[in-house]
Scaffold this motif. Structure first.
Motif, PDB file in Angstrom:
ATOM      1  N   LYS A  35      -6.908  13.952  -2.280  1.00 49.13           N
ATOM      2  CA  LYS A  35      -5.984  14.288  -1.196  1.00 49.13           C
ATOM      3  C   LYS A  35      -5.262  15.612  -1.444  1.00 49.13           C
ATOM      4  N   GLY A  36      -5.536  16.283  -2.550  1.00 53.30           N
ATOM      5  CA  GLY A  36      -4.861  17.523  -2.886  1.00 53.30           C
ATOM      6  C   GLY A  36      -3.478  17.314  -3.472  1.00 53.30           C
ATOM      7  N   LEU A  37      -3.134  16.074  -3.784  1.00 53.93           N
ATOM      8  CA  LEU A  37      -1.830  15.746  -4.352  1.00 53.93           C
ATOM      9  C   LEU A  37      -1.988  15.429  -5.832  1.00 53.93           C
ATOM     10  N   PRO A  38      -0.927  15.599  -6.633  1.00 51.27           N
ATOM     11  CA  PRO A  38      -1.038  15.246  -8.046  1.00 51.27           C
ATOM     12  C   PRO A  38      -1.317  13.750  -8.217  1.00 51.27           C
ATOM     13  N   SER A  39      -1.960  13.398  -9.330  1.00 49.62           N
ATOM     14  CA  SER A  39      -2.378  12.011  -9.554  1.00 49.62           C
ATOM     15  C   SER A  39      -1.197  11.045  -9.588  1.00 49.62           C
ATOM     16  N   TYR A  40      -0.011  11.519  -9.935  1.00 52.48           N
ATOM     17  CA  TYR A  40       1.159  10.655 -10.051  1.00 52.48           C
ATOM     18  C   TYR A  40       1.957  10.553  -8.743  1.00 52.48           C
ATOM     19  N   PHE A  41       1.489  11.184  -7.675  1.00 54.93           N
ATOM     20  CA  PHE A  41       2.242  11.251  -6.426  1.00 54.93           C
ATOM     21  C   PHE A  41       2.633   9.869  -5.905  1.00 54.93           C
ATOM     22  N   ASP A  42       1.649   8.953  -5.819  1.00 51.52           N
ATOM     23  CA  ASP A  42       1.931   7.621  -5.276  1.00 51.52           C
ATOM     24  C   ASP A  42       2.897   6.841  -6.167  1.00 51.52           C
ATOM     25  N   ILE A  43       2.773   7.006  -7.470  1.00 48.00           N
ATOM     26  CA  ILE A  43       3.675   6.315  -8.398  1.00 48.00           C
ATOM     27  C   ILE A  43       5.091   6.845  -8.234  1.00 48.00           C
ATOM     28  N   LYS A  44       5.214   8.160  -8.143  1.00 42.34           N
ATOM     29  CA  LYS A  44       6.535   8.764  -7.968  1.00 42.34           C
ATOM     30  C   LYS A  44       7.178   8.302  -6.655  1.00 42.34           C
ATOM     31  N   LYS A  45       6.372   8.253  -5.594  1.00 45.74           N
ATOM     32  CA  LYS A  45       6.879   7.814  -4.296  1.00 45.74           C
ATOM     33  C   LYS A  45       7.348   6.362  -4.379  1.00 45.74           C
ATOM     34  N   TYR A  46       6.605   5.529  -5.087  1.00 48.46           N
ATOM     35  CA  TYR A  46       7.001   4.123  -5.237  1.00 48.46           C
ATOM     36  C   TYR A  46       8.309   4.017  -6.024  1.00 48.46           C
ATOM     37  N   LEU A  47       8.428   4.775  -7.103  1.00 45.64           N
ATOM     38  CA  LEU A  47       9.647   4.715  -7.920  1.00 45.64           C
ATOM     39  C   LEU A  47      10.869   5.214  -7.146  1.00 45.64           C
ATOM     40  N   GLU A  48      10.675   6.217  -6.311  1.00 44.36           N
ATOM     41  CA  GLU A  48      11.790   6.775  -5.543  1.00 44.36           C
ATOM     42  C   GLU A  48      12.174   5.905  -4.345  1.00 44.36           C
ATOM     43  N   PHE A  49      11.158   5.417  -3.615  1.00 40.27           N
ATOM     44  CA  PHE A  49      11.433   4.755  -2.340  1.00 40.27           C
ATOM     45  C   PHE A  49      10.977   3.302  -2.281  1.00 40.27           C
ATOM     46  N   GLY A  50      10.228   2.839  -3.291  1.00 33.31           N
ATOM     47  CA  GLY A  50       9.749   1.462  -3.300  1.00 33.31           C
ATOM     48  C   GLY A  50       8.667   1.180  -2.280  1.00 33.31           C
ATOM     49  N   THR A  51       7.944   2.222  -1.863  1.00 39.16           N
ATOM     50  CA  THR A  51       6.890   2.043  -0.860  1.00 39.16           C
ATOM     51  C   THR A  51       5.524   2.356  -1.458  1.00 39.16           C
ATOM     52  N   TYR A  52       4.526   1.639  -0.948  1.00 36.71           N
ATOM     53  CA  TYR A  52       3.141   1.851  -1.355  1.00 36.71           C
ATOM     54  C   TYR A  52       2.435   2.717  -0.316  1.00 36.71           C
ATOM     55  N   PRO A  53       1.347   3.372  -0.689  1.00 36.03           N
ATOM     56  CA  PRO A  53       0.536   4.072   0.311  1.00 36.03           C
ATOM     57  C   PRO A  53      -0.008   3.059   1.322  1.00 36.03           C
ATOM     58  N   GLU A  54      -0.230   3.478   2.535  1.00 33.55           N
ATOM     59  CA  GLU A  54      -0.695   2.572   3.591  1.00 33.55           C
ATOM     60  C   GLU A  54      -2.021   1.907   3.255  1.00 33.55           C
ATOM     61  N   ASP A  55      -2.910   2.626   2.590  1.00 31.89           N
ATOM     62  CA  ASP A  55      -4.244   2.092   2.290  1.00 31.89           C
ATOM     63  C   ASP A  55      -4.340   1.433   0.905  1.00 31.89           C
ATOM     64  N   ALA A  56      -3.212   1.162   0.248  1.00 27.55           N
ATOM     65  CA  ALA A  56      -3.221   0.595  -1.099  1.00 27.55           C
ATOM     66  C   ALA A  56      -3.712  -0.855  -1.075  1.00 27.55           C
ATOM     67  N   THR A  57      -4.603  -1.164  -2.018  1.00 27.53           N
ATOM     68  CA  THR A  57      -5.096  -2.544  -2.145  1.00 27.53           C
ATOM     69  C   THR A  57      -4.109  -3.331  -3.000  1.00 27.53           C
ATOM     70  N   SER A  58      -4.298  -4.650  -3.044  1.00 23.71           N
ATOM     71  CA  SER A  58      -3.400  -5.465  -3.863  1.00 23.71           C
ATOM     72  C   SER A  58      -3.530  -5.122  -5.345  1.00 23.71           C
ATOM     73  N   ASN A  59      -4.753  -4.767  -5.798  1.00 26.48           N
ATOM     74  CA  ASN A  59      -4.938  -4.349  -7.188  1.00 26.48           C
ATOM     75  C   ASN A  59      -4.191  -3.057  -7.479  1.00 26.48           C
ATOM     76  N   GLN A  60      -4.245  -2.116  -6.548  1.00 21.19           N
ATOM     77  CA  GLN A  60      -3.538  -0.852  -6.743  1.00 21.19           C
ATOM     78  C   GLN A  60      -2.028  -1.057  -6.767  1.00 21.19           C
ATOM     79  N   LYS A  61      -1.528  -2.002  -6.006  1.00 23.43           N
ATOM     80  CA  LYS A  61      -0.104  -2.283  -5.978  1.00 23.43           C
ATOM     81  C   LYS A  61       0.371  -2.868  -7.298  1.00 23.43           C
ATOM     82  N   LYS A  62      -0.501  -3.609  -7.970  1.00 27.76           N
ATOM     83  CA  LYS A  62      -0.137  -4.171  -9.273  1.00 27.76           C
ATOM     84  C   LYS A  62       0.087  -3.075 -10.282  1.00 27.76           C
TER      85      LYS A  62
END
Length: 155
Positions: A128-155
């Motif tokens: 996606k052109g974003l750093p690999s830690y982008f989704d983790i950082k977003k979760y830590l800041e806002f507590g939200t997962y990416p829209e297409d995240a699977t249950s395994n990815q959420k774990k």
């Protein structure tokens, strides 16, 4: 033969780098038939195209290993669990103990591999052109997962 990678990489990347170094050495001394004994079941199945390469950072590595395999008349990969591969374990232990006096030293093999797409600096780009830690950082800041995240990815 033992080689020490002097850059940060994942275990799977290190397995691929080790395989590439070994194949290139065999090619360099004109080996035409080769038995590759490795402890990475994942890499062996990916090279044989039995398992898909899911990690985008590994795709170019596996493709390059497959390309090198074409240089042999006959090549076979055989899985040996690490616990049973005393030679590899001993070489890994010895290699980890060797310290080069010059910390800026770059191994010739590393320098040679940088010209190919298999080197980790060529496969770090995220889809996606974003750093690999982008989704983790977003979760830590806002507590939200990416829209297409699977249950395994959420774990």
């Amino acid at each position: 033969m033992a080689a020490k990678l002097r850059f940060n990489c994942t275990n799977n990347m290190a397995e691929c780098e080790a395989c590439i170094v070994g194949l290139k050495i065999a090619i360099g001394i004109n080996v035409y038939e080769l038995l590759v004994i490795g402890d990475s079941d994942l890499l062996i199945h990916q090279v044989y195209r039995e398992w898909a390469v899911k990690n985008p950072k590994i795709v170019h590595y596996v493709q390059y290993v497959q390309k090198l395999c074409k240089r042999f008349h006959k090549i076979e990969f055989r899985h040996t669990p690490r616990i049973q591969n005393e030679l590899a374990d001993t070489l890994a232990t010895i290699t980890s103990m060797i310290k080069h006096p010059n910390t800026d030293y770059t191994d010739p093999v590393d320098r040679e591999l940088k010209g190919h797409l298999v080197h980790c600096s060529h496969v770090e780009a995220e889809p996606k052109g974003l750093p690999s830690y982008f989704d983790i950082k977003k979760y830590l800041e806002f507590g939200t997962y990416p829209e297409d995240a699977t249950s395994n990815q959420k774990k």
